[in-house]
Enzyme design. Structure first.
Site, PDB file in Angstrom:
ATOM      1  CB  ALA A  48       4.926   5.688   4.978  1.00  0.00           C
ATOM      2  N   GLY A  50       7.135   1.561   8.011  1.00  0.00           N
ATOM      3  CA  GLY A  50       7.352  -0.170   8.292  1.00  0.00           C
ATOM      4  C   GLY A  50       8.991  -0.370   7.222  1.00  0.00           C
ATOM      5  NE  ARG A 120       4.309 -15.079   4.042  1.00  0.00           N
ATOM      6  CZ  ARG A 120       4.570 -16.542   3.333  1.00  0.00           C
ATOM      7  NH1 ARG A 120       5.013 -17.471   4.104  1.00  0.00           N
ATOM      8  NH2 ARG A 120       5.167 -16.225   1.863  1.00  0.00           N
ATOM      9  CB  ILE A 156       1.793  -3.611  -1.164  1.00  0.00           C
ATOM     10  CG1 ILE A 156       2.589  -2.862  -2.072  1.00  0.00           C
ATOM     11  CG2 ILE A 156       2.963  -4.652  -0.426  1.00  0.00           C
ATOM     12  CD1 ILE A 156       3.564  -1.745  -1.983  1.00  0.00           C
ATOM     13  CB  SER A 157      -1.609  -4.491   2.755  1.00  0.00           C
ATOM     14  OG  SER A 157      -0.836  -3.624   3.269  1.00  0.00           O
ATOM     15  CG  ASP A 189       4.758 -12.648  -7.475  1.00  0.00           C
ATOM     16  OD1 ASP A 189       5.328 -13.193  -6.195  1.00  0.00           O
ATOM     17  OD2 ASP A 189       3.937 -12.202  -6.981  1.00  0.00           O
ATOM     18  NE  ARG A 192      10.408 -13.242  -3.471  1.00  0.00           N
ATOM     19  CZ  ARG A 192       9.691 -12.371  -2.981  1.00  0.00           C
ATOM     20  NH1 ARG A 192       8.758 -12.845  -3.053  1.00  0.00           N
ATOM     21  NH2 ARG A 192       9.966 -12.256  -1.849  1.00  0.00           N
ATOM     22  CG  HIS A 216       1.724 -11.897  -4.057  1.00  0.00           C
ATOM     23  ND1 HIS A 216       3.089 -12.212  -4.349  1.00  0.00           N
ATOM     24  CD2 HIS A 216       1.998 -11.580  -2.795  1.00  0.00           C
ATOM     25  CE1 HIS A 216       3.800 -11.980  -3.923  1.00  0.00           C
ATOM     26  NE2 HIS A 216       3.363 -11.721  -2.603  1.00  0.00           N
TER      27      HIS A 216
END
Ligand SMILES: NC(=O)C1=CN([C@@H]2O[C@H](COP(=O)(O)OP(=O)(O)OC[C@H]3O[C@@H](n4cnc5c(N)ncnc54)[C@H](O)[C@@H]3O)[C@@H](O)[C@H]2O)C=CC1
Ligand SMILES: O=C([O-])CC(=O)C(=O)O
Length: 352
Positions: A48, A50, A120, A156-157, A189, A192, A216
């Site tokens: 939480a 991050g 990343r 999500i990770s 995705d 977007r 993903h």
């Protein structure tokens, strides 16, 4: 006993982050009254503090379906919790710092959202994150299996194509696996795709819905432009441009941030959109359909992202792909090849 002392004693039991609260009698008093008994769902965010976690925590605090919000991280959870807890919305916020507090963070939760792990940097693939994030997801899922085995999990990770199989294996080992309750978040995705398609067509993105299937990462992200709503057609150049841009959307942000991480704000938006859909499903609302990476029999692969219907039991129905055109059929084969390896990598990480 003095009233202030009594409040301090009760508060020390109620609030897991004691050092921060212990110096502030007013906060202790407020905390003491916050029983979290209002109707609504109990939601935990793991990671939480991050880049995603913080705006996600803020947006979940604004969600009227949430009555209790637990914020867990291995760093900075007290600060984020203090900050978010001042928002005058309904949810009661509690912070949890470090592994010893993980069980308290998870106990009683209806929904657990996991954006914990490293992001990343330019030049990396999502799979390059596996080394660190696989272990993080494993530990967190072991906690979920122990403390809230019936919770819906939004993972999500990255790499999602591998972390979801990791989570499934952890839950299987613990005997708590319910495939309907484990959802890899691919909503960004779709978000977007809606945005980029709307740009090309000159439409309001809120009116556009693009199914995005597969997984993903790179070519596993397969937008089904033949199934866009409202119905529309694209030139071959538009299809090429849109498919590539949707598949590379994450990399576009990683490069623009130039070493400062990956998508956080759009991801928090997408995560909240998805979590809200899950909560409405849990509440029993009808007709909640979103794309997610789930256990699936739609292809020969054990996991695949497609539209799912969200209900009281989680992903209650997994929809078929529907008719694909030739371009999409070729894309599907490429997606499956990469997905198979990523899924296997996740499974092996636990079974090895
Ligand atoms: N599914 C998707 O569409 C997307 C996924 N992501 C992924 O989300 C993850 C998080 O990204 P950011 O928030 O930008 O990274 P970040 O580095 O800003 O935040 C990650 C947070 O996780 C925490 N953390 C690390 N180990 C932990 C543990 N064992 N338990 C609890 N918390 C822990 C860190 O302390 C940090 O606060 C990355 O893996 C990233 O690739 C990012 C964007 C989109
Ligand atoms: O690209 C990344 O590393 C983060 C991510 O998953 C995304 O933005 O879609």
């Amino acid at each position: 006993m003095e009233i202030n002392q009594r409040i301090a004693t009760i508060s020390a039991h109620l609030h897991p982050i004691k050092p921060q609260m212990a110096e502030h009698p007013i906060l202790r008093q407020a905390d003491c009254r916050a029983k979290g008994g209002a109707p609504g769902f109990k939601v935990a965010i793991l990671g939480a503090a991050g880049g995603i976690g913080q705006p996600l925590a803020m947006l979940m605090k604004m969600n009227p379906l949430v009555s209790v919000l637990h914020l867990y991280d291995v760093v900075n959870a007290p600060g984020v919790t203090a900050d978010i807890s001042h928002m005058d919305t309904g949810a009661v916020v509690r912070g949890f710092l470090g592994q010893p507090q993980l069980e308290n963070a998870l106990t009683g939760m209806d929904l657990v959202i996991i954006p914990a792990g490293v992001p990343r940097k330019p030049g990396m693939t999502r799979d390059d994150l596996f080394k660190i994030n696989a272990g993080i997801v494993k530990t967190l899922c072991e906690g979920i299996a122990k403390c809230c085995p019936n919770a819906v999990v939004n993972l999500i990770s990255n790499p999602v194509n591998s972390t979801v199989p990791i989570a499934a294996e952890v839950f299987k080992k613990a005997g708590t696996y319910d495939p309907k309750k484990l959802l890899g978040v691919t909503m960004l995705d779709v978000v977007r795709a809606n945005t980029f398609v709307a740009e090309v067509l000159g439409l309001d993105p809120r009116e556009v819905n693009v199914p995005v299937v597969g997984g993903h990462a790179g070519v596993t992200i397969l937008p089904l432009l033949s199934q866009v709503k409202p119905p529309c057609s694209f030139t071959p150049d538009e299809i090429e441009y849109l498919t590539k841009r949707i598949q590379d959307g994450g990399t576009e942000v990683v490069q623009a941030k130039a070493g400062a991480g990956s998508a956080t704000l759009s991801m928090a938006y997408a995560a909240v959109k998805f979590a809200d859909a899950c909560l409405r499903g849990l509440r029993g609302d009808a007709g909640i359909v979103e794309c997610a990476f789930v256990a699936s029999q739609v292809t020969e692969l054990p996991f695949f992202a497609t539209k799912v219907r969200l209900g009281r039991a989680g992903a209650e129905e997994v929809y078929q792909l529907g008719p694909l055109n030739e371009y999409e059929r070729v894309g599907l084969e490429k997606a499956k090849e990469e997905l198979e390896a990523s899924i296997q990598k996740g499974v092996s990480f636990i079974r090895k």
